[in-house]
Design a protein around this motif. Sequence first.
Motif, PDB file in Angstrom:
ATOM      1  N   ALA A  53      -7.916  11.182  -3.307  1.00 21.87           N
ATOM      2  CA  ALA A  53      -7.490  10.491  -2.089  1.00 21.87           C
ATOM      3  C   ALA A  53      -6.301  11.212  -1.449  1.00 21.87           C
ATOM      4  O   ALA A  53      -6.251  11.369  -0.224  1.00 21.87           O
ATOM      5  CB  ALA A  53      -7.132   9.037  -2.399  1.00 21.87           C
ATOM      6  N   LEU A  54      -5.374  11.666  -2.258  1.00 24.60           N
ATOM      7  CA  LEU A  54      -4.214  12.390  -1.734  1.00 24.60           C
ATOM      8  C   LEU A  54      -4.631  13.691  -1.064  1.00 24.60           C
ATOM      9  O   LEU A  54      -4.131  14.035   0.012  1.00 24.60           O
ATOM     10  CB  LEU A  54      -3.208  12.669  -2.846  1.00 24.60           C
ATOM     11  CG  LEU A  54      -2.536  11.447  -3.459  1.00 24.60           C
ATOM     12  CD1 LEU A  54      -1.633  11.860  -4.617  1.00 24.60           C
ATOM     13  CD2 LEU A  54      -1.775  10.656  -2.420  1.00 24.60           C
ATOM     14  N   GLU A  55      -5.544  14.397  -1.695  1.00 19.48           N
ATOM     15  CA  GLU A  55      -6.053  15.641  -1.088  1.00 19.48           C
ATOM     16  C   GLU A  55      -6.739  15.349   0.242  1.00 19.48           C
ATOM     17  O   GLU A  55      -6.545  16.062   1.226  1.00 19.48           O
ATOM     18  CB  GLU A  55      -7.028  16.338  -2.040  1.00 19.48           C
ATOM     19  CG  GLU A  55      -6.373  16.927  -3.257  1.00 19.48           C
ATOM     20  CD  GLU A  55      -7.369  17.419  -4.295  1.00 19.48           C
ATOM     21  OE1 GLU A  55      -8.598  17.397  -4.032  1.00 19.48           O
ATOM     22  OE2 GLU A  55      -6.927  17.823  -5.375  1.00 19.48           O
ATOM     23  N   ARG A 108      -9.453   6.645  11.709  1.00 19.57           N
ATOM     24  CA  ARG A 108     -10.062   5.464  11.080  1.00 19.57           C
ATOM     25  C   ARG A 108     -10.323   5.712   9.596  1.00 19.57           C
ATOM     26  O   ARG A 108     -10.118   4.826   8.771  1.00 19.57           O
ATOM     27  CB  ARG A 108     -11.370   5.081  11.776  1.00 19.57           C
ATOM     28  CG  ARG A 108     -11.233   4.588  13.196  1.00 19.57           C
ATOM     29  CD  ARG A 108     -10.580   3.251  13.346  1.00 19.57           C
ATOM     30  NE  ARG A 108     -11.302   2.238  12.586  1.00 19.57           N
ATOM     31  CZ  ARG A 108     -10.808   1.068  12.255  1.00 19.57           C
ATOM     32  NH1 ARG A 108      -9.590   0.739  12.615  1.00 19.57           N
ATOM     33  NH2 ARG A 108     -11.501   0.199  11.567  1.00 19.57           N
ATOM     34  N   SER A 109     -10.750   6.911   9.251  1.00 14.36           N
ATOM     35  CA  SER A 109     -10.986   7.203   7.835  1.00 14.36           C
ATOM     36  C   SER A 109      -9.669   7.238   7.059  1.00 14.36           C
ATOM     37  O   SER A 109      -9.637   6.878   5.876  1.00 14.36           O
ATOM     38  CB  SER A 109     -11.768   8.502   7.661  1.00 14.36           C
ATOM     39  OG  SER A 109     -11.010   9.604   8.070  1.00 14.36           O
ATOM     40  N   LEU A 110      -8.589   7.639   7.718  1.00 10.29           N
ATOM     41  CA  LEU A 110      -7.269   7.609   7.079  1.00 10.29           C
ATOM     42  C   LEU A 110      -6.900   6.183   6.671  1.00 10.29           C
ATOM     43  O   LEU A 110      -6.300   5.976   5.620  1.00 10.29           O
ATOM     44  CB  LEU A 110      -6.201   8.120   8.046  1.00 10.29           C
ATOM     45  CG  LEU A 110      -5.810   9.570   8.006  1.00 10.29           C
ATOM     46  CD1 LEU A 110      -4.850   9.890   9.137  1.00 10.29           C
ATOM     47  CD2 LEU A 110      -5.235   9.979   6.698  1.00 10.29           C
ATOM     48  N   ILE A 111      -7.250   5.229   7.512  1.00  9.20           N
ATOM     49  CA  ILE A 111      -6.930   3.828   7.224  1.00  9.20           C
ATOM     50  C   ILE A 111      -7.579   3.402   5.912  1.00  9.20           C
ATOM     51  O   ILE A 111      -6.928   2.827   5.038  1.00  9.20           O
ATOM     52  CB  ILE A 111      -7.381   2.904   8.379  1.00  9.20           C
ATOM     53  CG1 ILE A 111      -6.589   3.210   9.641  1.00  9.20           C
ATOM     54  CG2 ILE A 111      -7.240   1.429   7.990  1.00  9.20           C
ATOM     55  CD1 ILE A 111      -7.126   2.542  10.906  1.00  9.20           C
ATOM     56  N   ALA A 112      -8.857   3.691   5.767  1.00 15.18           N
ATOM     57  CA  ALA A 112      -9.586   3.280   4.561  1.00 15.18           C
ATOM     58  C   ALA A 112      -9.034   3.948   3.309  1.00 15.18           C
ATOM     59  O   ALA A 112      -8.855   3.296   2.271  1.00 15.18           O
ATOM     60  CB  ALA A 112     -11.067   3.597   4.721  1.00 15.18           C
ATOM     61  N   ILE A 113      -8.745   5.230   3.401  1.00 15.69           N
ATOM     62  CA  ILE A 113      -8.238   5.966   2.237  1.00 15.69           C
ATOM     63  C   ILE A 113      -6.850   5.463   1.861  1.00 15.69           C
ATOM     64  O   ILE A 113      -6.566   5.204   0.681  1.00 15.69           O
ATOM     65  CB  ILE A 113      -8.213   7.485   2.520  1.00 15.69           C
ATOM     66  CG1 ILE A 113      -9.623   8.006   2.766  1.00 15.69           C
ATOM     67  CG2 ILE A 113      -7.554   8.233   1.359  1.00 15.69           C
ATOM     68  CD1 ILE A 113      -9.668   9.397   3.385  1.00 15.69           C
ATOM     69  N   ALA A 114      -5.975   5.321   2.852  1.00 14.33           N
ATOM     70  CA  ALA A 114      -4.606   4.857   2.585  1.00 14.33           C
ATOM     71  C   ALA A 114      -4.621   3.457   1.992  1.00 14.33           C
ATOM     72  O   ALA A 114      -3.875   3.161   1.048  1.00 14.33           O
ATOM     73  CB  ALA A 114      -3.784   4.895   3.864  1.00 14.33           C
ATOM     74  N   ASP A 115      -5.463   2.598   2.516  1.00 15.91           N
ATOM     75  CA  ASP A 115      -5.552   1.228   2.020  1.00 15.91           C
ATOM     76  C   ASP A 115      -6.022   1.199   0.563  1.00 15.91           C
ATOM     77  O   ASP A 115      -5.523   0.413  -0.237  1.00 15.91           O
ATOM     78  CB  ASP A 115      -6.490   0.413   2.907  1.00 15.91           C
ATOM     79  CG  ASP A 115      -6.451  -1.051   2.576  1.00 15.91           C
ATOM     80  OD1 ASP A 115      -5.341  -1.616   2.512  1.00 15.91           O
ATOM     81  OD2 ASP A 115      -7.530  -1.642   2.383  1.00 15.91           O
ATOM     82  N   GLN A 116      -6.941   2.069   0.226  1.00 12.67           N
ATOM     83  CA  GLN A 116      -7.492   2.111  -1.134  1.00 12.67           C
ATOM     84  C   GLN A 116      -6.418   2.383  -2.178  1.00 12.67           C
ATOM     85  O   GLN A 116      -6.482   1.834  -3.280  1.00 12.67           O
ATOM     86  CB  GLN A 116      -8.577   3.193  -1.229  1.00 12.67           C
ATOM     87  CG  GLN A 116      -9.180   3.325  -2.607  1.00 12.67           C
ATOM     88  CD  GLN A 116     -10.129   4.507  -2.705  1.00 12.67           C
ATOM     89  OE1 GLN A 116     -10.020   5.473  -1.974  1.00 12.67           O
ATOM     90  NE2 GLN A 116     -11.058   4.423  -3.642  1.00 12.67           N
ATOM     91  N   ILE A 117      -5.433   3.201  -1.835  1.00 16.12           N
ATOM     92  CA  ILE A 117      -4.430   3.573  -2.839  1.00 16.12           C
ATOM     93  C   ILE A 117      -3.054   2.954  -2.559  1.00 16.12           C
ATOM     94  O   ILE A 117      -2.040   3.401  -3.095  1.00 16.12           O
ATOM     95  CB  ILE A 117      -4.326   5.105  -3.006  1.00 16.12           C
ATOM     96  CG1 ILE A 117      -3.967   5.791  -1.693  1.00 16.12           C
ATOM     97  CG2 ILE A 117      -5.615   5.658  -3.600  1.00 16.12           C
ATOM     98  CD1 ILE A 117      -3.695   7.282  -1.836  1.00 16.12           C
ATOM     99  N   GLY A 118      -3.012   1.928  -1.729  1.00 16.51           N
ATOM    100  CA  GLY A 118      -1.792   1.157  -1.562  1.00 16.51           C
ATOM    101  C   GLY A 118      -0.765   1.702  -0.594  1.00 16.51           C
ATOM    102  O   GLY A 118       0.411   1.367  -0.688  1.00 16.51           O
ATOM    103  N   MET A 119      -1.202   2.510   0.358  1.00 19.18           N
ATOM    104  CA  MET A 119      -0.283   3.035   1.374  1.00 19.18           C
ATOM    105  C   MET A 119      -0.424   2.208   2.647  1.00 19.18           C
ATOM    106  O   MET A 119      -0.984   2.653   3.650  1.00 19.18           O
ATOM    107  CB  MET A 119      -0.586   4.511   1.653  1.00 19.18           C
ATOM    108  CG  MET A 119      -0.307   5.422   0.519  1.00 19.18           C
ATOM    109  SD  MET A 119      -0.691   7.124   1.015  1.00 19.18           S
ATOM    110  CE  MET A 119      -0.054   8.020  -0.382  1.00 19.18           C
TER     111      MET A 119
END
Length: 125
Positions: free
Chosen positions: A38-40, A66-77
């Motif tokens: 996710a970080l990568e 929009r894809s940033l939102i999903a990834i960030a949300d997944q890992i608590g950002m």
Amino acid sequence: MQVLQIRPLEQVSLDQERLGALYSQLGEASAEDIVCRALEELALRMSQCDRLYREQNWSDLRKNTRSLIAIADQIGMQKLAQVAGDVTRCIDAGDTNGLAATLSRLLRIGEKSLTTIWDTQDLKI
């Protein structure tokens, strides 16, 4: 004449409960793998956001954000996800001035969030 350069500082935090739940559900090795990927992906997408903005490719910038939102949300950002939503709203409204400001904020918060989570990873959640 002196030029004053303003460097906004933003506080970022990670949702430790979200990360803890991820680790509880998947186990340490799998969760670390997901967080690292996710970080990568976040780093790649933030770079793409910058490029797409310079190209004025609003449609792809919106998809990427929009894809940033999903990834960030997944890992608590949550802060990163919130600001990515603000960027999306600026694109939808055709607000190019707001977009420039919020995208700069997104990149600033994204960079700080990545650093924060790497530091957390070093401490072993």
